[in-house]
Design a protein around this motif. Structure first.
Motif, PDB file in Angstrom:
ATOM      1  N   GLY A   1      -9.930  -5.476 -17.035  1.00 57.27           N
ATOM      2  CA  GLY A   1      -9.560  -5.357 -15.643  1.00 57.27           C
ATOM      3  C   GLY A   1      -8.930  -6.618 -15.065  1.00 57.27           C
ATOM      4  N   PRO A   2      -9.490  -7.130 -13.952  1.00 50.10           N
ATOM      5  CA  PRO A   2      -8.903  -8.295 -13.277  1.00 50.10           C
ATOM      6  C   PRO A   2      -8.865  -9.539 -14.177  1.00 50.10           C
ATOM      7  CG  PRO A   2     -10.478  -7.184 -11.851  1.00 50.10           C
ATOM      8  CD  PRO A   2     -10.614  -6.557 -13.192  1.00 50.10           C
ATOM      9  N   ILE A   3      -9.849  -9.706 -15.044  1.00 52.35           N
ATOM     10  CA  ILE A   3      -9.858 -10.867 -15.935  1.00 52.35           C
ATOM     11  C   ILE A   3      -8.649 -10.798 -16.877  1.00 52.35           C
ATOM     12  CG2 ILE A   3     -11.145 -12.088 -17.705  1.00 52.35           C
ATOM     13  CD1 ILE A   3     -12.410 -12.163 -14.940  1.00 52.35           C
ATOM     14  N   LYS A   4      -8.392  -9.612 -17.385  1.00 45.02           N
ATOM     15  CA  LYS A   4      -7.229  -9.449 -18.254  1.00 45.02           C
ATOM     16  C   LYS A   4      -5.930  -9.687 -17.464  1.00 45.02           C
ATOM     17  CE  LYS A   4      -7.305  -6.678 -21.744  1.00 45.02           C
ATOM     18  NZ  LYS A   4      -7.317  -5.566 -22.693  1.00 45.02           N
ATOM     19  N   GLY A   5      -5.924  -9.251 -16.203  1.00 42.67           N
ATOM     20  CA  GLY A   5      -4.757  -9.491 -15.367  1.00 42.67           C
ATOM     21  C   GLY A   5      -4.506 -10.973 -15.159  1.00 42.67           C
ATOM     22  N   PHE A   6      -5.587 -11.743 -14.975  1.00 47.36           N
ATOM     23  CA  PHE A   6      -5.459 -13.200 -14.846  1.00 47.36           C
ATOM     24  C   PHE A   6      -4.886 -13.792 -16.127  1.00 47.36           C
ATOM     25  CE2 PHE A   6      -7.447 -17.362 -15.653  1.00 47.36           C
ATOM     26  CZ  PHE A   6      -6.937 -18.086 -14.582  1.00 47.36           C
ATOM     27  N   ALA A   7      -5.390 -13.309 -17.279  1.00 42.36           N
ATOM     28  CA  ALA A   7      -4.932 -13.830 -18.569  1.00 42.36           C
ATOM     29  C   ALA A   7      -3.452 -13.536 -18.794  1.00 42.36           C
ATOM     30  CB  ALA A   7      -5.772 -13.227 -19.694  1.00 42.36           C
ATOM     31  N   VAL A   8      -3.012 -12.337 -18.384  1.00 45.68           N
ATOM     32  CA  VAL A   8      -1.598 -11.974 -18.554  1.00 45.68           C
ATOM     33  C   VAL A   8      -0.706 -12.908 -17.745  1.00 45.68           C
ATOM     34  CG1 VAL A   8       0.109 -10.206 -18.026  1.00 45.68           C
ATOM     35  CG2 VAL A   8      -2.023  -9.562 -19.116  1.00 45.68           C
ATOM     36  N   THR A   9      -1.065 -13.082 -16.461  1.00 42.47           N
ATOM     37  CA  THR A   9      -0.258 -13.951 -15.599  1.00 42.47           C
ATOM     38  C   THR A   9      -0.238 -15.379 -16.128  1.00 42.47           C
ATOM     39  OG1 THR A   9      -0.957 -12.603 -13.732  1.00 42.47           O
ATOM     40  CG2 THR A   9       0.085 -14.692 -13.232  1.00 42.47           C
ATOM     41  N   LEU A  10      -1.404 -15.871 -16.542  1.00 45.03           N
ATOM     42  CA  LEU A  10      -1.491 -17.244 -17.022  1.00 45.03           C
ATOM     43  C   LEU A  10      -0.682 -17.435 -18.310  1.00 45.03           C
ATOM     44  CD1 LEU A  10      -2.774 -19.977 -16.475  1.00 45.03           C
ATOM     45  CD2 LEU A  10      -4.754 -19.276 -17.833  1.00 45.03           C
TER      46      LEU A  10
ATOM     47  N   ILE B   1       1.939 -15.686 -19.525  1.00 48.81           N
ATOM     48  CA  ILE B   1       3.387 -15.663 -19.272  1.00 48.81           C
ATOM     49  C   ILE B   1       3.799 -16.898 -18.485  1.00 48.81           C
ATOM     50  CG2 ILE B   1       5.263 -14.373 -18.189  1.00 48.81           C
ATOM     51  CD1 ILE B   1       3.699 -11.821 -18.713  1.00 48.81           C
ATOM     52  N   GLY B   2       2.956 -17.299 -17.521  1.00 48.60           N
ATOM     53  CA  GLY B   2       3.276 -18.464 -16.699  1.00 48.60           C
ATOM     54  C   GLY B   2       3.361 -19.743 -17.510  1.00 48.60           C
TER      55      GLY B   2
END
Length: 528
Positions: free
Chosen positions: A486-495, A497-498
């Motif tokens: 969920g949100p943890i995976k979303g944070f990991a995706v953004t981080l 790619i960033g």
């Protein structure tokens, strides 16, 4: 064209492309879909930003205990029968296995066998009526194994590779519950509930007899049905009325445990059906079954409801079809259930909530405001402190954001509330990278080197420092992505790619601007 010009064109084209993709996220969805130029899909919002369905699914673990006791009952009965032990009764009562021995000697043998299993405790026996329960360790093992199986099946159904719902959350909650969260608008609530609750137990049984109704079939057997046979019915999906009743054996001839794939197809009249494929062992059993029962109907039963009972025309081995009175959507859901496998115990939706989008919109607005304010302050500070080089840093930071959002949109990644935090963190890391470069260049200038030499040496010294810091963070982000939900995976995706885009912006875009100006000029003072 010189090497510098080629790089300017390539980087410029890349930035323009991702600027276009990023800009599409600010266009209304209906306009995007209507326009041939804008991409149809853009950045997706997670459950915490757009709302959706929140379910707490209870798992009936007592049924798993009951199944285990039934398994032990049948196993013990077979073993004791071979050993000449007489059982006058064997039954299950309130989580207990009750065995009534014919004599004291038989009772002793039963106790001896039960103790050797290591999973049964004698409790509450009276005379030759022996009562057994599962040991605490084995009960815990059964519960844990059942929860793991249910969790895996529900995950496969919700996150099916063909028709799954991306970025859904299916995770264990407590001892006997599963939390399911589905971002809004991606699936009909009723369809999702049906997908979750369907046991998915598929059976193939040769039809022994049939009639238009259950009552009509029973009238054919005034002395009652044989003990090993039962009636299975086919019902109309809309009226829920029985249309055909089939007499079949209680024990299935083949189950869906051997299925390896199931997909939606269409017959010659364009009616929906489900094509399925067995594994090698299942194909062998199905081939023998169909070869021995040519010109007999074969009932295909899912969750005690007959979907169809086609006449066997020839030997069938690896592949088959399920036809029935269902729509294309029903066929698609059935294929998902069959691919995911069957649940070993029933589940029930204990809590159902709808997470509204209002809170998500507030979060988006606040997150966007935080990003904008932070970004503006950083740019102002960079320009004041580093002067012209600060402008380069500002361009690199802007490029970083454009590439980040563009890449997330291109791969249809999901932006969550923690993902916005990752976005801000990425901006900070990009600033750090430029600060490291500029300070190394300043050090070289203080040593008396020329502008061109100082820039080259500064980037050379800063390169490995930047790569080292970002690679370790990237590894952490990948671990979060692999094991988070969920949100943890979303944070990991953004981080993740960033990090890639910030390194590119610092080492490629910033360097390119220094090569444009001052470039090879040596008689000027570097504004840094």
């Amino acid at each position: 064209m010189s090497s510098l010009n080629v790089r300017i064109v390539l980087v410029g084209a890349l930035v323009l492309l991702f600027s276009f993709i990023t800009a599409s996220n600010f266009i209304d969805k209906e306009q995007r879909l209507a326009s041939p130029f804008w991409p149809d899909n853009g950045l997706r919002l997670g459950l915490d930003l757009q709302g959706g369905i929140h379910w707490v699914v209870g798992v009936e673990l007592d049924v798993a205990i009951q199944h285990e006791l039934e398994f032990q009952r049948d196993g013990m009965a077979n073993f004791l029968e071979e050993d000449g032990v007489v059982l006058t009764s064997k039954r299950l009562e309130e989580g207990r296995l009750i065995l009534v021995a014919g004599s004291d000697e038989d009772a002793a043998k039963i106790r001896d066998y039960a103790s050797k299993t290591g999973i049964l405790n004698e409790e509450g026996s009276e005379g030759n009526e022996l009562s057994f329960v599962l040991t605490d360790d084995w009960t815990r093992e059964i519960r844990e194994r059942t929860m793991a199986q249910v969790l895996e099946v529900l995950r496969r159904r919700i996150d099916d590779p063909v028709r799954g719902i991306p970025d859904s959350v299916v995770t264990r909650q407590g001892k006997d519950r599963v939390l399911v969260q589905i971002p809004g608008g991606q699936i009909d609530r009723g369809r999702a509930a049906k997908l979750l609750k369907s046991t998915g137990f598929l059976e193939f049984k040769i039809v022994l007899d049939s009639a238009g109704s259950e009552q009509a079939l029973l009238e054919k057997y005034p002395n009652g049905l044989p003990e090993d046979q039962m009636i299975a019915t086919e019902t109309d999906a809309e009226s829920n009325q029985v249309v055909v009743a089939y007499l079949v054996r209680k024990t299935p001839d083949l189950t869906g445990d051997y299925l390896v794939d199931a997909r939606v197809g269409f017959d010659q009249r364009q009616r929906s059906l489900v094509n399925f494929t067995f594994n090698a062992e299942g194909g062998r059993i199905f081939g023998d079954l169909t070869e021995a029962n040519i010109q007999k109907p074969l009932a295909i039963i899912l969750d005690n409801n007959v979907y169809s009972a086609p006449m066997i025309q020839s030997r069938i081995s690896m592949r088959g079809q399920i036809t029935g009175r269902f729509t294309s959507q029903d066929a698609a859901d059935l294929a998902v259930v069959l691919r995911a496998g069957s649940l070993s115990v029933p589940v029930v939706i204990e809590e159902e909530r709808t997470i509204g989008p209002a809170l998500g919109q507030d979060s988006i607005d606040q997150g966007a405001l935080a990003c904008a304010v932070g970004f503006a302050l950083i740019l102002v500070f960079a320009v004041i402190y580093y002067r012209m080089s600060g402008v380069y840093a500002a361009v690199a930071l802007t490029t970083n954001l454009v590439l980040l959002i563009g890449l997330m949109s291109l791969f249809e990644a999901t932006l969550t509330l923690p993902g916005i935090a990752g976005l801000v963190l990425t901006v900070g890391m990009a600033v750090d990278a430029n600060v490291i470069i500029f300070e190394r260049i300043r050090e070289e200038l203080r040593l008396g080197k020329s502008v061109r030499a100082a820039i080259a040496k500064g980037f050379e010294k800063a390169r490995w420092t930047i790569l080292d810091a970002n690679i370790t963070t990237l590894v952490t982000a990948l671990v979060l992505f692999e094991y988070g939900t969920g949100p943890i995976k979303g944070f990991a995706v953004t981080l993740s790619i960033g990090i890639v885009t910030s390194v590119f912006a610092a080492l490629v875009v910033t360097r390119l601007m220094f090569e444009i100006y001052p470039g090879s000029r040596t008689s000027i003072e570097l504004s840094i």
